[in-house]
Design a protein around this motif. Structure first.
Motif, mmCIF file in Angstrom:
data_model
loop_
_atom_site.group_PDB
_atom_site.id
_atom_site.type_symbol
_atom_site.label_atom_id
_atom_site.label_comp_id
_atom_site.label_asym_id
_atom_site.label_seq_id
_atom_site.Cartn_x
_atom_site.Cartn_y
_atom_site.Cartn_z
ATOM 1 N N PHE A 40 -33.927 -6.293 -22.445
ATOM 2 C CA PHE A 40 -35.354 -6.191 -22.173
ATOM 3 C C PHE A 40 -36.067 -7.427 -22.678
ATOM 4 O O PHE A 40 -35.543 -8.169 -23.506
ATOM 5 N N ILE A 41 -37.246 -7.642 -22.122
ATOM 6 C CA ILE A 41 -38.132 -8.688 -22.624
ATOM 7 C C ILE A 41 -39.465 -8.031 -22.939
ATOM 8 O O ILE A 41 -39.817 -7.001 -22.363
ATOM 9 N N ILE A 42 -40.180 -8.612 -23.866
ATOM 10 C CA ILE A 42 -41.522 -8.157 -24.222
ATOM 11 C C ILE A 42 -42.493 -9.218 -23.733
ATOM 12 O O ILE A 42 -42.266 -10.410 -23.946
ATOM 13 N N ILE A 43 -43.548 -8.795 -23.078
ATOM 14 C CA ILE A 43 -44.526 -9.726 -22.527
ATOM 15 C C ILE A 43 -45.531 -10.091 -23.624
ATOM 16 O O ILE A 43 -46.437 -9.324 -23.936
ATOM 17 N N TYR A 44 -45.318 -11.256 -24.223
ATOM 18 C CA TYR A 44 -46.195 -11.762 -25.282
ATOM 19 C C TYR A 44 -47.212 -12.763 -24.756
ATOM 20 O O TYR A 44 -48.215 -13.011 -25.395
ATOM 21 N N GLU A 45 -46.896 -13.383 -23.642
ATOM 22 C CA GLU A 45 -47.763 -14.431 -23.102
ATOM 23 C C GLU A 45 -48.163 -14.061 -21.689
ATOM 24 O O GLU A 45 -47.826 -12.981 -21.212
ATOM 25 N N ASP A 46 -48.847 -14.937 -21.012
ATOM 26 C CA ASP A 46 -49.352 -14.678 -19.668
ATOM 27 C C ASP A 46 -48.302 -13.941 -18.837
ATOM 28 O O ASP A 46 -47.220 -14.462 -18.583
ATOM 29 N N PRO A 47 -48.607 -12.709 -18.406
ATOM 30 C CA PRO A 47 -47.613 -11.919 -17.678
ATOM 31 C C PRO A 47 -47.271 -12.472 -16.297
ATOM 32 O O PRO A 47 -46.294 -12.047 -15.701
ATOM 33 N N GLY A 107 -48.079 -3.958 -12.278
ATOM 34 C CA GLY A 107 -48.979 -3.837 -13.419
ATOM 35 C C GLY A 107 -48.406 -4.350 -14.728
ATOM 36 O O GLY A 107 -48.707 -3.811 -15.792
ATOM 37 N N VAL A 108 -47.585 -5.390 -14.662
ATOM 38 C CA VAL A 108 -47.039 -5.975 -15.888
ATOM 39 C C VAL A 108 -48.188 -6.653 -16.626
ATOM 40 O O VAL A 108 -48.933 -7.434 -16.048
ATOM 41 N N ASP A 109 -48.336 -6.330 -17.897
ATOM 42 C CA ASP A 109 -49.449 -6.852 -18.682
ATOM 43 C C ASP A 109 -48.968 -7.187 -20.095
ATOM 44 O O ASP A 109 -47.825 -6.907 -20.457
ATOM 45 N N PHE A 110 -49.870 -7.764 -20.886
ATOM 46 C CA PHE A 110 -49.548 -8.090 -22.277
ATOM 47 C C PHE A 110 -49.066 -6.840 -23.003
ATOM 48 O O PHE A 110 -49.630 -5.761 -22.840
ATOM 49 N N GLY A 111 -48.010 -6.989 -23.778
ATOM 50 C CA GLY A 111 -47.483 -5.876 -24.557
ATOM 51 C C GLY A 111 -46.506 -4.998 -23.820
ATOM 52 O O GLY A 111 -45.927 -4.090 -24.417
ATOM 53 N N CYS A 112 -46.297 -5.226 -22.537
ATOM 54 C CA CYS A 112 -45.313 -4.446 -21.770
ATOM 55 C C CYS A 112 -43.904 -4.805 -22.205
ATOM 56 O O CYS A 112 -43.624 -5.946 -22.563
ATOM 57 N N TYR A 113 -43.043 -3.817 -22.146
ATOM 58 C CA TYR A 113 -41.610 -4.014 -22.311
ATOM 59 C C TYR A 113 -41.006 -3.887 -20.920
ATOM 60 O O TYR A 113 -41.266 -2.921 -20.217
ATOM 61 N N VAL A 114 -40.202 -4.864 -20.545
ATOM 62 C CA VAL A 114 -39.578 -4.851 -19.231
ATOM 63 C C VAL A 114 -38.068 -4.734 -19.451
ATOM 64 O O VAL A 114 -37.445 -5.634 -20.012
ATOM 65 N N THR A 125 -32.123 -3.874 -11.799
ATOM 66 C CA THR A 125 -33.051 -2.751 -11.719
ATOM 67 C C THR A 125 -33.978 -2.849 -12.918
ATOM 68 O O THR A 125 -33.535 -3.105 -14.040
ATOM 69 N N VAL A 126 -35.274 -2.644 -12.669
ATOM 70 C CA VAL A 126 -36.287 -2.865 -13.694
ATOM 71 C C VAL A 126 -37.029 -1.569 -13.997
ATOM 72 O O VAL A 126 -37.409 -0.836 -13.084
ATOM 73 N N LYS A 127 -37.215 -1.294 -15.283
ATOM 74 C CA LYS A 127 -38.076 -0.203 -15.751
ATOM 75 C C LYS A 127 -39.139 -0.834 -16.628
ATOM 76 O O LYS A 127 -38.832 -1.700 -17.453
ATOM 77 N N THR A 132 -47.752 1.259 -25.364
ATOM 78 C CA THR A 132 -47.584 2.435 -26.222
ATOM 79 C C THR A 132 -46.133 2.907 -26.241
ATOM 80 O O THR A 132 -45.834 3.951 -26.788
ATOM 81 N N MET A 133 -45.256 2.136 -25.571
ATOM 82 C CA MET A 133 -43.818 2.419 -25.473
ATOM 83 C C MET A 133 -43.513 3.575 -24.522
ATOM 84 O O MET A 133 -42.440 4.148 -24.572
ATOM 85 N N CYS A 134 -44.466 3.903 -23.651
ATOM 86 C CA CYS A 134 -44.246 4.961 -22.663
ATOM 87 C C CYS A 134 -43.896 4.328 -21.325
ATOM 88 O O CYS A 134 -44.477 3.314 -20.938
ATOM 89 N N ARG A 135 -42.993 4.954 -20.629
ATOM 90 C CA ARG A 135 -42.530 4.428 -19.352
ATOM 91 C C ARG A 135 -43.600 4.561 -18.287
ATOM 92 O O ARG A 135 -44.298 5.557 -18.212
ATOM 93 N N LYS A 136 -43.716 3.526 -17.469
ATOM 94 C CA LYS A 136 -44.597 3.546 -16.310
ATOM 95 C C LYS A 136 -43.772 4.032 -15.126
ATOM 96 O O LYS A 136 -42.713 3.477 -14.850
#
Length: 160
Positions: A40-47, A107-114, A125-127, A132-136
């Motif tokens: 996984f990656i965490i979106i810390y910068e411009d998504p 809807g990938v945004d700052f703070g998202c986990y991909v 395959t992407v989730k 808030t650590m809840c799945r979209k």
């Protein structure tokens, strides 16, 4: 006394079943093949800008270095999003062209986990998980199924 004897022979509880001995032990980590199926990656910068994937995953693809990979959102049907891939010559791999459209549509945004799962034939395959650590969860809008264009950004719609 019987339990003491078992402890000495290594055939007691938790040693991997029948037979005991060193043959039931897994090989040391250095001899196991490198298999990277999920990361996984965490979106810390411009998504919307290119995204670096883990170096271990780039190492796993060493020698293959695909020009493109394909993303499939886990809940958006069979659509594949084409991503151009960049390698920087220092072992780093990036999702480049195509990422912006995917990010907007999902809807990938700052703070998202991909979360990525490598399937085969360069398909991931992407989730998505929000801050808030809840799945979209998403589904494919029926109106989009006839259009085969990758140029248009058509969002997956979050069920209400």
């Amino acid at each position: 006394m019987a339990s003491t004897s078992r402890t000495r022979t290594g055939r007691g509880r938790g040693r991997g079943g029948r037979g005991g001995g060193s043959s039931s032990l897994p090989p040391p980590p250095s001899t196991l093949p490198l298999i990277i199926e999920e990361f996984f990656i965490i979106i810390y910068e411009d998504p919307l800008v290119k995204k670096a994937l883990p170096k271990k995953f780039a190492d796993y693809l060493d020698g293959q270095e695909p020009a493109k990979v394909y993303l499939r959102a886990a809940d958006c049907g069979p659509r594949l999003w084409t991503m151009e891939v960049l390698f920087d010559g220092q072992g780093q791999m990036y999702l480049d062209k195509g990422w912006e459209n995917f990010a907007i549509a999902h809807g990938v945004d700052f703070g998202c986990y991909v979360h990525f799962k490598y399937e085969c034939d360069h398909v991931l395959t992407v989730k998505l998980f929000d801050g808030t650590m809840c799945r979209k969860y998403y589904y494919l809008d029926d109106e989009d199924t006839d259009d085969k264009s990758n140029d248009d950004v058509k969002p997956c719609i979050h069920p209400l």
